[in-house]
Design a protein around this motif. Structure first.
Motif, PDB file in Angstrom:
ATOM      1  N   PHE A 290       7.592   7.342   2.333  1.00 27.18           N
ATOM      2  CA  PHE A 290       6.639   7.204   3.421  1.00 27.18           C
ATOM      3  C   PHE A 290       7.108   8.024   4.612  1.00 27.18           C
ATOM      4  O   PHE A 290       8.282   8.019   4.968  1.00 27.18           O
ATOM      5  CB  PHE A 290       6.512   5.727   3.810  1.00 27.18           C
ATOM      6  CG  PHE A 290       5.805   5.505   5.121  1.00 27.18           C
ATOM      7  CD1 PHE A 290       4.423   5.550   5.191  1.00 27.18           C
ATOM      8  CD2 PHE A 290       6.524   5.266   6.283  1.00 27.18           C
ATOM      9  CE1 PHE A 290       3.768   5.355   6.393  1.00 27.18           C
ATOM     10  CE2 PHE A 290       5.882   5.058   7.493  1.00 27.18           C
ATOM     11  CZ  PHE A 290       4.501   5.110   7.547  1.00 27.18           C
ATOM     12  N   VAL A 291       6.170   8.729   5.254  1.00 28.58           N
ATOM     13  CA  VAL A 291       6.489   9.542   6.425  1.00 28.58           C
ATOM     14  C   VAL A 291       5.763   9.027   7.663  1.00 28.58           C
ATOM     15  O   VAL A 291       6.377   8.832   8.719  1.00 28.58           O
ATOM     16  CB  VAL A 291       6.134  11.023   6.188  1.00 28.58           C
ATOM     17  CG1 VAL A 291       6.410  11.844   7.443  1.00 28.58           C
ATOM     18  CG2 VAL A 291       6.919  11.590   5.007  1.00 28.58           C
ATOM     19  N   ARG A 292       4.457   8.767   7.528  1.00 26.07           N
ATOM     20  CA  ARG A 292       3.670   8.400   8.706  1.00 26.07           C
ATOM     21  C   ARG A 292       2.323   7.831   8.270  1.00 26.07           C
ATOM     22  O   ARG A 292       1.820   8.163   7.199  1.00 26.07           O
ATOM     23  CB  ARG A 292       3.452   9.638   9.584  1.00 26.07           C
ATOM     24  CG  ARG A 292       2.443   9.492  10.703  1.00 26.07           C
ATOM     25  CD  ARG A 292       2.267  10.806  11.445  1.00 26.07           C
ATOM     26  NE  ARG A 292       1.048  10.807  12.250  1.00 26.07           N
ATOM     27  CZ  ARG A 292       0.608  11.844  12.959  1.00 26.07           C
ATOM     28  NH1 ARG A 292       1.297  12.968  12.970  1.00 26.07           N
ATOM     29  NH2 ARG A 292      -0.513  11.772  13.643  1.00 26.07           N
ATOM     30  N   SER A 293       1.760   6.970   9.131  1.00 23.44           N
ATOM     31  CA  SER A 293       0.390   6.511   8.928  1.00 23.44           C
ATOM     32  C   SER A 293      -0.283   6.357  10.287  1.00 23.44           C
ATOM     33  O   SER A 293       0.368   6.034  11.276  1.00 23.44           O
ATOM     34  CB  SER A 293       0.355   5.176   8.173  1.00 23.44           C
ATOM     35  OG  SER A 293       0.818   4.115   8.990  1.00 23.44           O
TER      36      SER A 293
ATOM     37  N   ILE B  94      -8.446   5.271  -2.036  1.00 22.53           N
ATOM     38  CA  ILE B  94      -7.386   6.196  -1.636  1.00 22.53           C
ATOM     39  C   ILE B  94      -7.776   7.591  -2.114  1.00 22.53           C
ATOM     40  O   ILE B  94      -7.886   7.847  -3.316  1.00 22.53           O
ATOM     41  CB  ILE B  94      -6.037   5.772  -2.250  1.00 22.53           C
ATOM     42  CG1 ILE B  94      -5.712   4.319  -1.862  1.00 22.53           C
ATOM     43  CG2 ILE B  94      -4.929   6.704  -1.816  1.00 22.53           C
ATOM     44  CD1 ILE B  94      -4.551   3.733  -2.626  1.00 22.53           C
ATOM     45  N   ILE B  95      -7.982   8.486  -1.158  1.00 22.67           N
ATOM     46  CA  ILE B  95      -8.498   9.821  -1.479  1.00 22.67           C
ATOM     47  C   ILE B  95      -7.506  10.876  -0.987  1.00 22.67           C
ATOM     48  O   ILE B  95      -7.204  10.936   0.213  1.00 22.67           O
ATOM     49  CB  ILE B  95      -9.862  10.051  -0.819  1.00 22.67           C
ATOM     50  CG1 ILE B  95     -10.829   8.918  -1.199  1.00 22.67           C
ATOM     51  CG2 ILE B  95     -10.436  11.404  -1.202  1.00 22.67           C
ATOM     52  CD1 ILE B  95     -12.127   8.938  -0.438  1.00 22.67           C
ATOM     53  N   PRO B  96      -6.960  11.708  -1.886  1.00 28.64           N
ATOM     54  CA  PRO B  96      -6.010  12.745  -1.465  1.00 28.64           C
ATOM     55  C   PRO B  96      -6.687  13.840  -0.656  1.00 28.64           C
ATOM     56  O   PRO B  96      -7.842  14.204  -0.910  1.00 28.64           O
ATOM     57  CB  PRO B  96      -5.463  13.284  -2.789  1.00 28.64           C
ATOM     58  CG  PRO B  96      -6.543  12.992  -3.791  1.00 28.64           C
ATOM     59  CD  PRO B  96      -7.197  11.723  -3.348  1.00 28.64           C
ATOM     60  N   GLN B  97      -5.950  14.359   0.333  1.00 29.76           N
ATOM     61  CA  GLN B  97      -6.462  15.412   1.216  1.00 29.76           C
ATOM     62  C   GLN B  97      -5.630  16.686   1.148  1.00 29.76           C
ATOM     63  O   GLN B  97      -5.778  17.568   1.981  1.00 29.76           O
ATOM     64  CB  GLN B  97      -6.484  14.908   2.662  1.00 29.76           C
ATOM     65  CG  GLN B  97      -7.268  13.632   2.874  1.00 29.76           C
ATOM     66  CD  GLN B  97      -8.742  13.816   2.639  1.00 29.76           C
ATOM     67  OE1 GLN B  97      -9.370  14.680   3.252  1.00 29.76           O
ATOM     68  NE2 GLN B  97      -9.317  13.013   1.739  1.00 29.76           N
ATOM     69  N   GLY B  98      -4.754  16.784   0.156  1.00 29.47           N
ATOM     70  CA  GLY B  98      -3.913  17.970   0.041  1.00 29.47           C
ATOM     71  C   GLY B  98      -2.568  17.793   0.725  1.00 29.47           C
ATOM     72  O   GLY B  98      -2.237  16.723   1.244  1.00 29.47           O
ATOM     73  N   GLN B  99      -1.782  18.860   0.736  1.00 23.79           N
ATOM     74  CA  GLN B  99      -0.447  18.824   1.322  1.00 23.79           C
ATOM     75  C   GLN B  99      -0.472  19.340   2.759  1.00 23.79           C
ATOM     76  O   GLN B  99      -1.228  20.246   3.090  1.00 23.79           O
ATOM     77  CB  GLN B  99       0.527  19.655   0.488  1.00 23.79           C
ATOM     78  CG  GLN B  99       0.812  19.075  -0.891  1.00 23.79           C
ATOM     79  CD  GLN B  99       1.959  19.787  -1.593  1.00 23.79           C
ATOM     80  OE1 GLN B  99       2.295  20.907  -1.253  1.00 23.79           O
ATOM     81  NE2 GLN B  99       2.550  19.127  -2.567  1.00 23.79           N
ATOM     82  N   LYS B 100       0.379  18.734   3.595  1.00 17.29           N
ATOM     83  CA  LYS B 100       0.506  19.131   4.989  1.00 17.29           C
ATOM     84  C   LYS B 100       1.977  19.406   5.301  1.00 17.29           C
ATOM     85  O   LYS B 100       2.842  18.602   4.958  1.00 17.29           O
ATOM     86  CB  LYS B 100      -0.019  18.031   5.921  1.00 17.29           C
ATOM     87  CG  LYS B 100      -1.446  17.596   5.646  1.00 17.29           C
ATOM     88  CD  LYS B 100      -2.440  18.714   5.940  1.00 17.29           C
ATOM     89  CE  LYS B 100      -3.869  18.243   5.695  1.00 17.29           C
ATOM     90  NZ  LYS B 100      -4.856  19.303   5.948  1.00 17.29           N
ATOM     91  N   PRO B 101       2.280  20.531   5.952  1.00 15.37           N
ATOM     92  CA  PRO B 101       3.681  20.830   6.291  1.00 15.37           C
ATOM     93  C   PRO B 101       4.134  20.029   7.514  1.00 15.37           C
ATOM     94  O   PRO B 101       3.346  19.721   8.402  1.00 15.37           O
ATOM     95  CB  PRO B 101       3.647  22.328   6.600  1.00 15.37           C
ATOM     96  CG  PRO B 101       2.247  22.578   7.073  1.00 15.37           C
ATOM     97  CD  PRO B 101       1.374  21.625   6.311  1.00 15.37           C
TER      98      PRO B 101
ATOM     99  N   LEU C 195       0.823  -1.214   0.000  1.00 17.82           N
ATOM    100  CA  LEU C 195       0.000   0.000   0.000  1.00 17.82           C
ATOM    101  C   LEU C 195       0.854   1.260   0.000  1.00 17.82           C
ATOM    102  O   LEU C 195       0.599   2.189  -0.775  1.00 17.82           O
ATOM    103  CB  LEU C 195      -0.934   0.000   1.206  1.00 17.82           C
ATOM    104  CG  LEU C 195      -1.788   1.262   1.381  1.00 17.82           C
ATOM    105  CD1 LEU C 195      -2.692   1.484   0.178  1.00 17.82           C
ATOM    106  CD2 LEU C 195      -2.604   1.195   2.664  1.00 17.82           C
ATOM    107  N   PHE C 196       1.864   1.326   0.866  1.00 19.33           N
ATOM    108  CA  PHE C 196       2.664   2.546   0.954  1.00 19.33           C
ATOM    109  C   PHE C 196       3.498   2.754  -0.311  1.00 19.33           C
ATOM    110  O   PHE C 196       3.775   3.889  -0.699  1.00 19.33           O
ATOM    111  CB  PHE C 196       3.562   2.506   2.188  1.00 19.33           C
ATOM    112  CG  PHE C 196       2.784   2.470   3.475  1.00 19.33           C
ATOM    113  CD1 PHE C 196       1.662   3.264   3.648  1.00 19.33           C
ATOM    114  CD2 PHE C 196       3.146   1.627   4.510  1.00 19.33           C
ATOM    115  CE1 PHE C 196       0.923   3.232   4.819  1.00 19.33           C
ATOM    116  CE2 PHE C 196       2.426   1.584   5.687  1.00 19.33           C
ATOM    117  CZ  PHE C 196       1.303   2.390   5.848  1.00 19.33           C
ATOM    118  N   THR C 197       3.890   1.664  -0.973  1.00 20.03           N
ATOM    119  CA  THR C 197       4.565   1.787  -2.271  1.00 20.03           C
ATOM    120  C   THR C 197       3.620   2.386  -3.299  1.00 20.03           C
ATOM    121  O   THR C 197       4.006   3.267  -4.085  1.00 20.03           O
ATOM    122  CB  THR C 197       5.056   0.409  -2.745  1.00 20.03           C
ATOM    123  OG1 THR C 197       6.029  -0.094  -1.824  1.00 20.03           O
ATOM    124  CG2 THR C 197       5.684   0.505  -4.131  1.00 20.03           C
ATOM    125  N   LEU C 198       2.378   1.940  -3.299  1.00 22.39           N
ATOM    126  CA  LEU C 198       1.395   2.477  -4.239  1.00 22.39           C
ATOM    127  C   LEU C 198       1.132   3.955  -3.987  1.00 22.39           C
ATOM    128  O   LEU C 198       0.976   4.736  -4.938  1.00 22.39           O
ATOM    129  CB  LEU C 198       0.082   1.692  -4.147  1.00 22.39           C
ATOM    130  CG  LEU C 198       0.160   0.198  -4.450  1.00 22.39           C
ATOM    131  CD1 LEU C 198      -1.230  -0.429  -4.357  1.00 22.39           C
ATOM    132  CD2 LEU C 198       0.771  -0.054  -5.821  1.00 22.39           C
TER     133      LEU C 198
END
Length: 271
Positions: A236-239, A180-187, A148-151
């Motif tokens: 990958f950063v976090r889930s 999988i639905i994008p929610q925009g960018q987060k700093p 999943l995280f690779t995708l």
């Protein structure tokens, strides 16, 4: 009686709509090929308390990639997953094997998926007795177990949603969808450096009557929130989500080894 029959027709209409949605899945094209890597991970509760240390290793041989992720919990519990997939044009799962055991988990379980043949084997313990369930499923090419995280690093960022398939062991194996639905960018920041991550919500969609019943009875699996570094080298950063089927929501994120031997003590030991 007329109202009852109308309600039944409505239920089955919704069920048929849910079932038809289950087929609208898609493979993910390889935009960033995977290679050799070794990263360190940490699992935390929702309030930030660390509960397990882990790592993820990956080896690529041609278009074939083997990834292994493992966690050791503070109470001695173990979670391990080994995934083999190909990346020739699109990502395609070949096999996935995971096991969980120890007091952290409600039910010891081991699941093996052979995506080429469709055979899924689930071993679990119930009331102290080991049970085995083996089924052969019609697995589509976009099964996302273990990748999943690779995708997430490779899906088109402009797509309003991407839907892939997933084998859920409950413990009976069944095929569900992940939206999988994008929610925009987060700093976010690491030390003095600032970065931006793409935020995704991953929703489990259960088709057919089972999905409708799960929704009505409040048994719908929770969403997973995931963040992927959004520069030229996505990572990958976090889930935030369940590690296993009916598990609690835990935070998985990158960890940096912070314990080093004292240089003075090391120098003395070499004398």
């Amino acid at each position: 009686m007329v109202g009852f029959r109308a309600s039944i027709r409505f239920v089955f209409l919704l069920a048929s709509l849910l079932q038809s949605t289950a087929s609208l899945t898609e493979t993910v094209a390889v935009r960033y090929p995977e290679g050799v890597s070794h990263g360190f991970l940490v699992l935390r509760t929702q309030d930030g308390k660390p509960i397990a240390d882990g790592d993820s290793t990956q080896v690529a041989q041609g278009d074939r990639v083997t990834n292994r992720m493992r966690f050791r919990f503070k109470d001695g519990s173990i979670y391990e997953e080994t995934t083999v997939f190909s990346q020739h044009g699109t990502f395609r799962l070949l096999s996935d094997h995971f096991s969980q055991k120890g007091p952290t988990f409600k039910r010891p379980m081991e699941t093996a998926i052979d995506a080429t043949s469709g055979q899924v084997t689930v071993r679990y313990t119930d009331d102290g007795k080991e049970k085995v369930v083996t089924e052969r499923l019609e697995l589509p090419a976009d099964v996302a177990n273990g990748i999943l995280f690779t995708l997430l690093k490779n899906i088109q960022r402009s797509a309003p949603r991407t839907t892939v398939s997933y084998v859920a062991a409950t413990p009976k194996p069944r095929l569900v969808n992940l939206e999988i639905i994008p929610q925009g960018q987060k700093p976010f920041s690491i030390g003095t450096y600032s970065h931006k991550a793409l935020h995704y919500v991953v929703k489990v969609k259960i088709g057919g009557v089972a999905g409708l019943v799960a929704h009505l009875m409040g048994k719908q699996p929770p969403d997973t929130q995931a963040w992927v570094l959004s520069d030229d080298a996505p990572a990958f950063v976090r889930s935030d989500g369940p590690l296993y089927g009916d598990g609690p929501i835990w935070r998985m994120e990158l960890a940096v080894p912070a314990v080093w031997p004292d240089s003075t003590a090391a120098a003395k030991s070499q004398k």
